[in-house]
Design an enzyme around this catalytic site. Sequence first.
Site, mmCIF file in Angstrom:
data_model
loop_
_atom_site.group_PDB
_atom_site.id
_atom_site.type_symbol
_atom_site.label_atom_id
_atom_site.label_comp_id
_atom_site.label_asym_id
_atom_site.label_seq_id
_atom_site.Cartn_x
_atom_site.Cartn_y
_atom_site.Cartn_z
ATOM 1 N N ASP A 109 110.958 62.028 13.325
ATOM 2 C CA ASP A 109 110.183 63.036 13.615
ATOM 3 C C ASP A 109 108.758 62.869 14.217
ATOM 4 O O ASP A 109 108.018 63.566 14.195
ATOM 5 C CB ASP A 109 110.039 64.058 12.492
ATOM 6 N N CYS A 159 132.530 81.863 10.167
ATOM 7 C CA CYS A 159 131.596 82.216 9.593
ATOM 8 C C CYS A 159 130.047 82.562 10.108
ATOM 9 O O CYS A 159 129.746 81.747 11.049
ATOM 10 C CB CYS A 159 131.323 81.023 8.621
ATOM 11 N N CYS A 186 111.397 82.141 14.423
ATOM 12 C CA CYS A 186 111.993 81.377 13.102
ATOM 13 C C CYS A 186 110.742 81.418 12.085
ATOM 14 O O CYS A 186 109.680 81.216 12.286
ATOM 15 C CB CYS A 186 112.500 80.178 13.454
ATOM 16 N N CYS A 210 111.199 77.965 5.626
ATOM 17 C CA CYS A 210 112.426 78.977 5.280
ATOM 18 C C CYS A 210 113.512 78.375 4.985
ATOM 19 O O CYS A 210 114.247 77.351 5.897
ATOM 20 C CB CYS A 210 112.523 80.002 6.247
#
Length: 369
Positions: free
Chosen positions: A122, A179, A202, A229
């Site tokens: 990252d 789903c 988001c 989250c």
Amino acid sequence: MAQAEGFDAVGFAPADIGQIPGNRLQDFIALERHGDMDWIVEKAAWRRHPQALWSDARTVIMLALNYGPETDPLAHTGKADRGVISVYAQGRDYHDVIKKKLKRIARALLKDYGGDVKVFVDTAPVMEKPLAAAAGLGWQGKHTNLLSREYGSWLFLGCIFTTLDIPPDTREEGSCGSCTACLDICPTNAFPAPYQLDAKRCISYLTIETRTHIERDLRPLIGNRIYGCDDCLAVCPWNKYAKHARELSLEPKPELNAPKLADLVTLDDAAFRALFAGTAVKRLGRNRLVRNVLIAIGNGGNSEYLAIVKPLLSDASPIVRVAAVWAVGRLADIVSYTRLRDEFAEQETDDAVLTEWKLSEGDFNESAG
């Protein structure tokens, strides 16, 4: 070597992964779904393809570390006196932990096989999730995160670029079927369609990435989530096959599992740094964390918090003051609100804070209407 370092999965992908991931990135940017993450735009040319970042790369070694929680990550959602911190951020910063592991593996690789390497966690414009899918570690689900048959949605990813030619693994061909659990649970409707994310909506983006005020219409939807989250990850049915994390080097701090909002909202910079030392939350900074905590307090609706919110109406940070005004508007009655407005708005110089005072007063008028 990967297992010895605590990784749970390893796979090999060709550095040449084609143009599809890069084209999807360009679509994401064109739709302005990146919000104020300017670095995505600035480094898009490098991000769109591994060999654009390093032309000598021939193979990408993808490694995954399971951080599956032992308890329900949604257990404290909606509690008025508690804040929810994403599971991955409750311990040591994964960037530091995983990068050290990758470097040790890379050094051993150089010693035994030669070539050259670069490691990333990252920390560079790399599209880890498409690469992990190409390396057979899983597939990107409808929530856009990597899904694994063995670990569900709970995987940290790291990668080693190398000049060595290593036979690639077979791409994972998983499926989410019909789903839509991850899409349905999203409090802010951040998924315009399956497999697409609008980062601007988001909660992870809103509480971590955005560097300014959170839009008023989204604040009530954040609830008591103060850093990240986990909702879309936690409800995925594939998690029933996931194993609890065996790697404990992230050393989760018990005090970061649903901390009391009253303790967090009063933090000054020194106390913030002490509490979150060594964690990913520290990179957020005190002001943005307190902003998030004030929004959670406002959503809790407990007027007893007015006393500890009041001092933040004159905080040095406009980001904090805006959130404090909004929280007061959610907690106070019209008489208390008017008294506080008269006390603090007169001496206010920041336009955004003054606007918040006016808008919050309008909320009372609408309620009365």
